[in-house]
Design an enzyme around this catalytic site. Sequence first.
Site, short mmCIF file in Angstrom:
data_model
loop_
_atom_site.label_atom_id
_atom_site.label_comp_id
_atom_site.label_asym_id
_atom_site.label_seq_id
_atom_site.Cartn_x
_atom_site.Cartn_y
_atom_site.Cartn_z
N SER A 271 27.52 78.76 -8.32
CA SER A 271 28.74 78.91 -7.51
C SER A 271 29.08 80.37 -7.21
O SER A 271 30.25 80.76 -7.21
CB SER A 271 29.92 78.20 -8.18
OG SER A 271 29.64 76.81 -8.30
N GLU B 180 18.26 71.30 -11.15
CA GLU B 180 18.22 69.97 -10.53
C GLU B 180 16.87 69.30 -10.78
O GLU B 180 16.78 68.08 -10.90
CB GLU B 180 18.54 70.09 -9.04
CG GLU B 180 20.03 70.31 -8.83
CD GLU B 180 20.40 71.26 -7.71
OE1 GLU B 180 19.57 71.49 -6.81
OE2 GLU B 180 21.53 71.79 -7.75
N GLU C 119 21.15 80.19 -14.84
CA GLU C 119 22.01 79.32 -14.05
C GLU C 119 22.63 78.26 -14.97
O GLU C 119 22.01 77.21 -15.21
CB GLU C 119 21.20 78.61 -12.98
CG GLU C 119 20.49 79.55 -12.03
CD GLU C 119 20.19 78.85 -10.72
OE1 GLU C 119 20.85 79.20 -9.74
OE2 GLU C 119 19.36 77.95 -10.71
N HIS D 113 14.24 74.80 -11.84
CA HIS D 113 15.62 74.72 -11.35
C HIS D 113 16.33 73.57 -12.06
O HIS D 113 15.72 72.53 -12.34
CB HIS D 113 15.65 74.51 -9.84
CG HIS D 113 17.03 74.65 -9.28
ND1 HIS D 113 17.95 73.63 -9.31
CD2 HIS D 113 17.67 75.71 -8.73
CE1 HIS D 113 19.09 74.05 -8.78
NE2 HIS D 113 18.95 75.31 -8.42
N LYS E 84 18.01 74.04 -0.75
CA LYS E 84 17.91 72.68 -1.30
C LYS E 84 17.54 71.69 -0.19
O LYS E 84 16.77 72.02 0.71
CB LYS E 84 19.20 72.30 -2.02
CG LYS E 84 19.63 73.35 -3.03
CD LYS E 84 20.72 72.87 -3.95
CE LYS E 84 21.21 74.03 -4.81
NZ LYS E 84 22.13 73.65 -5.84
N ASN F 193 18.78 79.36 -1.89
CA ASN F 193 18.15 78.07 -2.16
C ASN F 193 18.84 77.01 -1.30
O ASN F 193 19.92 76.55 -1.63
CB ASN F 193 18.29 77.74 -3.67
CG ASN F 193 17.72 76.39 -4.01
OD1 ASN F 193 17.00 75.78 -3.21
ND2 ASN F 193 18.01 75.90 -5.21
N GLY G 137 26.78 74.26 -8.15
CA GLY G 137 27.34 73.34 -7.17
C GLY G 137 28.68 72.75 -7.57
O GLY G 137 29.13 71.77 -6.97
C1 PEP Z 1 21.41 76.94 -7.13
O1 PEP Z 1 21.04 76.04 -6.42
O2 PEP Z 1 20.57 77.56 -7.79
C2 PEP Z 1 22.84 77.25 -7.19
C3 PEP Z 1 23.21 78.21 -7.98
O3 PEP Z 1 23.69 76.51 -6.42
P1 PEP Z 1 25.24 76.85 -6.12
O4 PEP Z 1 25.28 78.29 -5.68
O5 PEP Z 1 25.65 75.91 -5.04
O6 PEP Z 1 25.99 76.67 -7.39
#
Ligand code: PEP
Length: 287
Positions: free
Chosen positions: A247, A131, A201, A129, A47, A45, A207
Amino acid sequence: MRSATWQVALTRPGSAILVALLTVAGMARTHPDRFEMRQPIVGGNWKMNLDAAGSAHLARQVAAEVDGDVRVVLFPAFCYLLPVGKILGDTPVALGAQDFYDRPNGAFTGEVSLAMLRDVGVTCVLAGHSERRHVLGESDQIVNRKVLAALEAGFEVVLCVGETLEQRQAGRADTVNEGQVREGLAGVDSDTMSRVTIAYEPVWAIGTGRTATPEDAQSAHHAVRRTVEALFSAAVAQATRIQYGGSVKASNAADLFAQEDVDGGLIGSASLTAEDFIPIVRAAAGA
Ligand code: PEP
């Protein structure tokens, strides 16, 4: 990426001894049956990151390394879908979209429809997601409309769910995830569940550099799978891929993916360079 030795071990008589030796040597898959039932999936992803040249370069690098053992999907920014899709072409790497609008067309300034995404080669979409839920205010109802619209239009959907730190600390993680799974999948037919992946998640891990422990991830994934079983059937639950996001890095991917109910990962920051991303795909291939 699938090791030739492993394939030989699976198909030849007397292979149990070889498998045992490989297991001892730490070279064999942790859960071969699970791997056969649910092909791992790793999403990148991107982003709101990378530019045209960077997106094209990364797509080329990933396409050159992936051989189809693991389902790999790249989610570039909207404006780079077309060039990235052209690079991915007939490779096993699929093109995904980070978002879409659930109406077919009309006066929705700034939005992008599923038909438009299909036109540029997208086959997989994210819905819910964290975000979009927490920064852009998408509710479970909006997420559900998106899931239904995408399935109706023939896309694969990654439904993202996950609790906040506050909810986890209050002991409500499983309840929150169950609610998001139930609401997100409301009205979905079991026939179309083969096109749904659930991404667990935890919001506090996205992040932030903080990752769920493999045990915590397994426990949450197991609870999500139980919810899918309650909604559909044991068979659907066993066949549904549940990937972990938050992460994930090359250094923690193998331990997370080795968990019985963790079927790969949705990767943000570590999907932005091939050096970080490809080892994660390899970890999923070897899980
Ligand atoms: C994500 O955007 O779904 C995500 C898990 O980001 P990160 O790996 O940066 O935590």
